[in-house]
Structure formats: C-alpha cells, structure tokens
Scaffold this active site. Sequence first.
Site, PDB file in Angstrom:
ATOM      1  N   ASP A   1       0.828  -1.200   0.000  1.00 14.47           N
ATOM      2  CA  ASP A   1       0.000   0.000   0.000  1.00 14.47           C
ATOM      3  C   ASP A   1       0.865   1.254   0.000  1.00 14.47           C
ATOM      4  O   ASP A   1       0.453   2.295   0.509  1.00 14.47           O
ATOM      5  CB  ASP A   1      -0.919  -0.014   1.226  1.00 14.47           C
ATOM      6  CG  ASP A   1      -2.071   0.984   1.087  1.00 14.47           C
ATOM      7  OD1 ASP A   1      -2.672   1.327   2.122  1.00 14.47           O
ATOM      8  OD2 ASP A   1      -2.352   1.421  -0.056  1.00 14.47           O
TER       9      ASP A   1
ATOM     10  N   GLU B   1     -11.474   4.096  -1.062  1.00 12.31           N
ATOM     11  CA  GLU B   1     -11.891   4.394   0.310  1.00 12.31           C
ATOM     12  C   GLU B   1     -12.725   5.681   0.381  1.00 12.31           C
ATOM     13  O   GLU B   1     -12.374   6.687  -0.201  1.00 12.31           O
ATOM     14  CB  GLU B   1     -10.670   4.526   1.242  1.00 12.31           C
ATOM     15  CG  GLU B   1      -9.552   5.422   0.778  1.00 12.31           C
ATOM     16  CD  GLU B   1      -8.482   4.681  -0.008  1.00 12.31           C
ATOM     17  OE1 GLU B   1      -8.787   3.640  -0.608  1.00 12.31           O
ATOM     18  OE2 GLU B   1      -7.361   5.157  -0.048  1.00 12.31           O
TER      19      GLU B   1
HETATM   20  C1  LIG Z   1      11.252   4.548  -1.759  1.00 15.26           C
HETATM   21  C2  LIG Z   1       9.765   4.535  -1.985  1.00 15.26           C
HETATM   22  C3  LIG Z   1       9.187   3.145  -1.855  1.00 15.26           C
HETATM   23  N1  LIG Z   1       9.403   2.607  -0.541  1.00 15.26           N
HETATM   24  C4  LIG Z   1       8.708   2.968   0.557  1.00 15.26           C
HETATM   25  N2  LIG Z   1       9.115   2.471   1.739  1.00 15.26           N
HETATM   26  C5  LIG Z   1       8.454   2.804   2.881  1.00 15.26           C
HETATM   27  N3  LIG Z   1       7.387   3.645   2.920  1.00 15.26           N
HETATM   28  C6  LIG Z   1       6.967   4.141   1.753  1.00 15.26           C
HETATM   29  C7  LIG Z   1       7.583   3.826   0.518  1.00 15.26           C
HETATM   30  N4  LIG Z   1       6.907   4.465  -0.469  1.00 15.26           N
HETATM   31  C8  LIG Z   1       5.915   5.162   0.114  1.00 15.26           C
HETATM   32  N5  LIG Z   1       5.946   4.977   1.455  1.00 15.26           N
HETATM   33  C9  LIG Z   1       5.022   5.536   2.440  1.00 15.26           C
HETATM   34  O1  LIG Z   1       3.761   4.905   2.209  1.00 15.26           O
HETATM   35  C10 LIG Z   1       2.731   5.908   2.139  1.00 15.26           C
HETATM   36  C11 LIG Z   1       2.355   6.127   0.722  1.00 15.26           C
HETATM   37  C12 LIG Z   1       1.285   5.551   0.204  1.00 15.26           C
HETATM   38  C13 LIG Z   1       0.922   5.800  -1.222  1.00 15.26           C
HETATM   39  N6  LIG Z   1      -0.511   5.582  -1.365  1.00 15.26           N
HETATM   40  C14 LIG Z   1      -1.168   6.281  -2.286  1.00 15.26           C
HETATM   41  O2  LIG Z   1      -0.602   7.061  -3.042  1.00 15.26           O
HETATM   42  C15 LIG Z   1      -2.632   6.121  -2.344  1.00 15.26           C
HETATM   43  C16 LIG Z   1      -3.351   7.063  -3.080  1.00 15.26           C
HETATM   44  C17 LIG Z   1      -4.735   6.993  -3.157  1.00 15.26           C
HETATM   45  C18 LIG Z   1      -5.459   7.986  -3.952  1.00 15.26           C
HETATM   46  C19 LIG Z   1      -6.503   7.600  -4.796  1.00 15.26           C
HETATM   47  C20 LIG Z   1      -7.198   8.548  -5.550  1.00 15.26           C
HETATM   48  C21 LIG Z   1      -6.851   9.895  -5.450  1.00 15.26           C
HETATM   49  F1  LIG Z   1      -7.521  10.825  -6.158  1.00 15.26           F
HETATM   50  C22 LIG Z   1      -5.814  10.280  -4.603  1.00 15.26           C
HETATM   51  C23 LIG Z   1      -5.119   9.336  -3.861  1.00 15.26           C
HETATM   52  C24 LIG Z   1      -5.438   5.981  -2.477  1.00 15.26           C
HETATM   53  C25 LIG Z   1      -4.706   5.049  -1.731  1.00 15.26           C
HETATM   54  O3  LIG Z   1      -5.333   4.043  -1.047  1.00 15.26           O
HETATM   55  C26 LIG Z   1      -3.318   5.085  -1.664  1.00 15.26           C
HETATM   56  O4  LIG Z   1      -2.653   4.124  -0.949  1.00 15.26           O
HETATM   57  C27 LIG Z   1       3.340   7.162   2.731  1.00 15.26           C
HETATM   58  O5  LIG Z   1       3.198   7.144   4.137  1.00 15.26           O
HETATM   59  C28 LIG Z   1       4.803   7.025   2.309  1.00 15.26           C
HETATM   60  O6  LIG Z   1       5.675   7.747   3.152  1.00 15.26           O
HETATM   61 MG   LIG Z   2      -4.002   2.495  -0.510  1.00 10.67          MG
END
Ligand SMILES: CCCNc1ncnc2c1ncn2[C@@H]1O[C@H](/C=C/CNC(=O)c2cc(-c3ccc(F)cc3)cc(O)c2O)[C@@H](O)[C@H]1O
Ligand SMILES: [Mg+2]
Length: 221
Positions: A141, A199
């Site tokens: 996620d 969601e």
């Molecule tokens: C080096 C990057 C890859 N490794 C990683 N390692 C550890 N943590 C990581 C991470 N990448 C991202 N994260 C963290 O996960 C989280 C990111 C989640 C990204 N999720 C989304 O973009 C997302 C986005 C939507 C979304 C859907 C429709 C919309 F219009 C706008 C947003 C819905 C969701 O359910 C989502 O999960 C943050 O807390 C970030 O800091």
């Molecule tokens: Mg998600």
Amino acid sequence: TGSTRPQRILRAVQKNSTRGSPCSVVNAIDDYCKHKEWAMNVGDEKGIIVDDVVLELKPITVLELGTYCAYSTVRIANLLPPEAKLITLEFNAESAAIAREIITWAGLEEKIQLIIGASGDWIPRLKEEFGIETFDLVFLDHWKDRYLPDTKLLEKCGLLKPGAVLLADNVICPGTPDYLDYVRNSPRYKSKFYRSHLEYTQEEDGLEHSVFLGMAGRGAE
Ligand SMILES: CCCNc1ncnc2c1ncn2[C@@H]1O[C@H](/C=C/CNC(=O)c2cc(-c3ccc(F)cc3)cc(O)c2O)[C@@H](O)[C@H]1O
Ligand SMILES: [Mg+2]
C-alpha cells in the site's frame, strides 16, 4: 504552521476511540475520513476484504509496505493469532511518528514492529536483522510504482514461500498496471481481483490477491 493530516487523524483517534480497543481506533479513523477529511487509508469497504483474507489465511508473519497512519496496520494486527508478528515499513518520519502513537494507543505495540525506512533498503535486511524466514502475507500500500520492484526484491531475497499471499491495495485507483500485469501473467502467482471502491468514495478500486507458487512457477503442466 498548522497541523498535518496525520496529526489531525491522531487527534481524532485520541478524541473518539478507547485506548486498547483496535476496533474503536479503526472506526474513529473511518468516521473522521468519511465525514471530515479524506485520507488514503484502505478504509472500511476494502477493509472488510482485508479482514476476510487475514482470517482465512491466519498468517504468523506479515509485512506491510507503507504504514502511513497505521490504519491497516492496526486493522490487520488486531485479527492476527497471538504469536503472530507484523512488520510495517514507513520511510516518512512524520507519518511514522503518528503511526507509532496510533499503534500504541490501540495497544498493539507487542504485535507490530514499525521500521522507519525505505522498503528497497530494508527488505534485503529483514532475514538478518529480524530473524524472518519468510512472510505468510504481504500487504502492499505504498507508492504504486514500487509494488513491482519490491515484489521482485521479495522473491530475490527468498522472503516468500509457496502459499504466501500478496494483497495489493489500489490496483485500479490510482492503479498499478505493471504490477498487475506481472502477477496475472507470471507462472509464479495465482492471482485474483477483489472488486471494491476507493476508500470513502464511489470510485472504482479493488485489491489484487496473489498466491506465490514458488520460483519454478507451476512446473511442467
Ligand atoms: C522509496 C519509496 C518506496 N518505498 C517505501 N518504503 C516505505 N514507505 C513508503 C515507501 N513508499 C511510500 N511509502 C510511504 O507509504 C505511504 C504512501 C502511500 C501511497 N498511497 C497512495 O498514493 C494512495 C493514493 C490513493 C489515492 C486515490 C485517488 C486519489 F484521487 C488520490 C489518492 C489511495 C490510496 O489508497 C493510496 O494508498 C506514505 O506514508 C509514504 O511515506
Ligand atoms: Mg491504498
């Protein structure tokens, strides 16, 4: 300098849930994000599908990529058997700090290991540093373009055993086309799609449930 969304979510949890009650924490976040401010939690509709997968699989070792505010972390950990452990990776320190507070408020700090760092850096270290053999369940996620590279890294590091389940959020919205193509066409996975909604909205979304079959794929068939 106002508050951040994660800080507001934590405040809603502390105001509207009971310490030590994971269910009330999950409900408080859903209520806040439904009625006050949208946030990217897997949410209540997809959350029921996650619950069913966890209750069916009874995983002992779980990995979550992307903790954010620990909504799914708490939701999953709450359903795990007593001896089970969940490791969750979060590379944003602010999010991780809020997540830790929410995990502690829920009373699940014994079951959950929150690691602050990037999945790409930490996946290769999990066996060595946390004595993990393999994961029974991985919940993806985090950044959507990282699902595929991190899946390949998990394979490479021998962290998946046949029967392990990858459960991926947002395979429709925002979408993870390269990941879907891989798990649906690779002989290493038996994949199925659980149709749902983004969601707290009516937008189409869903979860992909992929069972790892082993590196040799299905073998001769
Ligand atoms: C080096 C990057 C890859 N490794 C990683 N390692 C550890 N943590 C990581 C991470 N990448 C991202 N994260 C963290 O996960 C989280 C990111 C989640 C990204 N999720 C989304 O973009 C997302 C986005 C939507 C979304 C859907 C429709 C919309 F219009 C706008 C947003 C819905 C969701 O359910 C989502 O999960 C943050 O807390 C970030 O800091
Ligand atoms: Mg998600």
